[in-house]
Design a protein around this motif. Structure first.
Motif, PDB file in Angstrom:
ATOM      1  N   LYS A  86       0.475  -0.241  -5.732  1.00 13.75           N
ATOM      2  CA  LYS A  86       0.487   1.032  -6.425  1.00 13.75           C
ATOM      3  C   LYS A  86       1.801   1.104  -7.208  1.00 13.75           C
ATOM      4  CE  LYS A  86      -0.424   4.726  -3.914  1.00 13.75           C
ATOM      5  NZ  LYS A  86       0.999   5.023  -4.162  1.00 13.75           N
ATOM      6  N   CYS A 131      -1.950   3.655   1.664  1.00 14.99           N
ATOM      7  CA  CYS A 131      -3.111   4.303   1.047  1.00 14.99           C
ATOM      8  C   CYS A 131      -4.396   3.517   1.303  1.00 14.99           C
ATOM      9  CB  CYS A 131      -2.872   4.469  -0.448  1.00 14.99           C
ATOM     10  SG  CYS A 131      -1.552   5.662  -0.760  1.00 14.99           S
ATOM     11  N   THR A 142       0.812  -1.221   0.000  1.00 21.46           N
ATOM     12  CA  THR A 142       0.000   0.000   0.000  1.00 21.46           C
ATOM     13  C   THR A 142       0.838   1.260   0.000  1.00 21.46           C
ATOM     14  OG1 THR A 142      -0.135   0.136   2.409  1.00 21.46           O
ATOM     15  CG2 THR A 142      -1.762  -1.249   1.301  1.00 21.46           C
ATOM     16  N   ASN A 181      -7.295   3.256  -0.190  1.00 23.23           N
ATOM     17  CA  ASN A 181      -8.165   2.682  -1.215  1.00 23.23           C
ATOM     18  C   ASN A 181      -7.849   1.218  -1.478  1.00 23.23           C
ATOM     19  OD1 ASN A 181      -5.730   3.004  -2.505  1.00 23.23           O
ATOM     20  ND2 ASN A 181      -6.484   4.443  -4.049  1.00 23.23           N
ATOM     21  N   MET A 182      -7.019   0.602  -0.639  1.00 26.69           N
ATOM     22  CA  MET A 182      -6.719  -0.817  -0.783  1.00 26.69           C
ATOM     23  C   MET A 182      -7.773  -1.710  -0.114  1.00 26.69           C
ATOM     24  SD  MET A 182      -4.018  -1.277  -2.609  1.00 26.69           S
ATOM     25  CE  MET A 182      -2.646  -0.356  -3.299  1.00 26.69           C
ATOM     26  N   VAL A 235      -2.032  -1.222  -9.637  1.00 25.41           N
ATOM     27  CA  VAL A 235      -3.405  -0.736  -9.520  1.00 25.41           C
ATOM     28  C   VAL A 235      -3.403   0.539  -8.684  1.00 25.41           C
ATOM     29  CG1 VAL A 235      -3.989  -2.010  -7.405  1.00 25.41           C
ATOM     30  CG2 VAL A 235      -5.800  -1.475  -9.077  1.00 25.41           C
ATOM     31  N   HIS A 236      -4.467   1.316  -8.787  1.00 30.12           N
ATOM     32  CA  HIS A 236      -4.646   2.550  -7.995  1.00 30.12           C
ATOM     33  C   HIS A 236      -3.500   3.538  -8.184  1.00 30.12           C
ATOM     34  CE1 HIS A 236      -8.117   0.758  -6.319  1.00 30.12           C
ATOM     35  NE2 HIS A 236      -7.534   0.015  -5.404  1.00 30.12           N
ATOM     36  N   ASN A 282      -8.919  -1.279 -12.150  1.00 31.28           N
ATOM     37  CA  ASN A 282      -9.695  -1.300 -10.916  1.00 31.28           C
ATOM     38  C   ASN A 282      -9.319  -2.540 -10.100  1.00 31.28           C
ATOM     39  OD1 ASN A 282     -11.305  -3.556 -12.009  1.00 31.28           O
ATOM     40  ND2 ASN A 282     -12.243  -1.975 -13.303  1.00 31.28           N
ATOM     41  N   ALA A 283      -9.881  -2.639  -8.910  1.00 32.62           N
ATOM     42  CA  ALA A 283      -9.526  -3.733  -7.996  1.00 32.62           C
ATOM     43  C   ALA A 283      -9.908  -5.093  -8.568  1.00 32.62           C
ATOM     44  CB  ALA A 283     -10.207  -3.505  -6.651  1.00 32.62           C
TER      45      ALA A 283
END
Length: 370
Positions: free
Chosen positions: A282, A216, A211, A218-219, A301-302, A326-327
């Motif tokens: 990320k 972060c 992360t 948004n994980m 991702v992200h 996206n995830a």
């Protein structure tokens, strides 16, 4: 002969500091004295802490702002006017210059733009005798880099070199060395040994989620997708960095399921990479380089708009990662790499082709004329 080096870094994320520590290790291995410093601390300790806090909170809560910063950078580059970034860092240049001369440093290496801007201000206003070098820690050139003026730049790839040369930097001043990471990532510890050291089951498919150094948030959605798709032999380790709030959220949410385990900020990242089958992260410049040197199949991702979107593009276009929008897509890619050995092996081969494993050593040899 270079015998004492100052490394200027900044705590806006962990990447710049990781690169600085890799250079510090390489210097000490050659018995060269060195010191790490945040250049903004020469203005004040309060200013240093404020900038670090502002950056880290923005990354966590409003990462899209960085896309705007890139657009502003392009505007200032086109105008040829000194940027606000240069102006702000020039304010403490005199104090930094005095320190460098009083402490008798033979060279200065900057792993962050702020140090490069301050050193540029010093070099403009005086006959400064100490050579200064810039190290880029992303697979692209950051905004405002072309207004700096240093003796040499160490860049990760040919594309970055071409950009700097197109902006007027002499070609002989730009060296493609790769991004410096700790040598431990190149040690390629046996997977079974790494798992034994970390107490990870030997019979699992291990998914490593990174992360970033500040963790972060948004994980969380990614973890939901992973949990939904995990097969019976799946196990997830989430490295949350220094984000204690995120760790608490994940621990509470998945307390019922031991398949998802969180790991607080750790210096054993290389060991976790060696123990894992695939990594989801990320696309930070340092974490991506560490993964490439460690040779672990990688899903991006992200991405934060700006450097990270360009990092993801560089890696995916060269076959060194799979970039997800996206995830859900990230988890699909991770499953593919975890269970299709040919796909994973092909990605590892591309990482070995494009990512120099010993950039820190190369940079130190150049700076210190070894």
């Amino acid at each position: 002969m270079v015998s004492k080096v100052l490394i200027l870094t900044c705590s806006t994320g962990e990447g710049h500091n990781s690169a600085a520590r890799a250079l510090e290790t390489a210097l000490r291995r050659e018995n060269i004295a060195c010191e790490l410093a945040d250049p903004v601390s020469f203005q004040s300790e309060r200013a240093k802490n404020t900038i670090a806090s502002l950056y880290n909170n923005t990354i966590r809560k409003a990462p899209s702002i960085f896309g705007l910063v890139y657009k502003l950078g392009d505007i200032y580059s086109a105008s040829k006017l000194p940027s606000p970034v240069y102006w702000a860092n020039s304010k403490y240049a005199q104090a930094l210059q005095t320190y460098i001369l009083e402490q008798k440093f033979d060279a200065v290496i900057c792993t962050h733009l702020y140090g490069m801007e301050a050193m540029t201000a010093i070099r403009k206003d005086s006959d400064f005798p100490v050579p200064c070098y810039g190290v880029l820690t992303d697979y692209t050139c950051i905004p405002f880099i072309d207004e700096t003026d240093l003796d040499e730049y160490f860049v990760p790839c040919e594309e970055a070199k071409k950009y700097l040369v197109s902006r007027g930097v002499a070609e002989e001043k730009v060296l493609v060395t790769g991004i410096p990471v700790d040598e431990v990532f190149a040690s390629h510890i046996d997977k079974a040994v790494a798992r034994e050291k970390l107490n990870i089951p030997q019979d699992k498919r291990v998914f490593l989620v990174m992360t970033g150094g500040i963790g972060c948030e948004n994980m969380i959605g990614l973890c939901d997708e992973l949990l939904e798709s995990l097969k019976q032999d799946g196990q997830v380790y989430v490295l949350v960095g220094k984000n204690e709030k995120l760790k608490s959220k994940l621990d509470e949410k998945y307390s019922f399921n031991p398949c998802i385990q969180t790991v607080a900020f750790t210096r054993e990242v290389a060991l976790y990479m060696a123990a894992s089958d695939v990594m989801i992260s990320k696309p930070g410049g340092l974490s991506s380089t560490e993964a490439g040197v460690a040779n672990i199949p990688l899903v991006h991702v992200h991405a934060i708009p700006g450097c990270e979107t360009k990092n993801a593009r560089f890696f995916s276009e060269n076959g060194m990662s799979m970039a997800a929008h996206n995830a859900k897509e990230a988890v699909q890619y991770a499953q593919l790499l975890a269970y299709r050995e040919k796909s994973a092996d092909a990605m590892r081969a591309k990482q070995r082709e494009f990512i120099p494993a010993h950039a820190a050593r190369t940079i130190v040899q150049e700076v210190c004329h070894l």
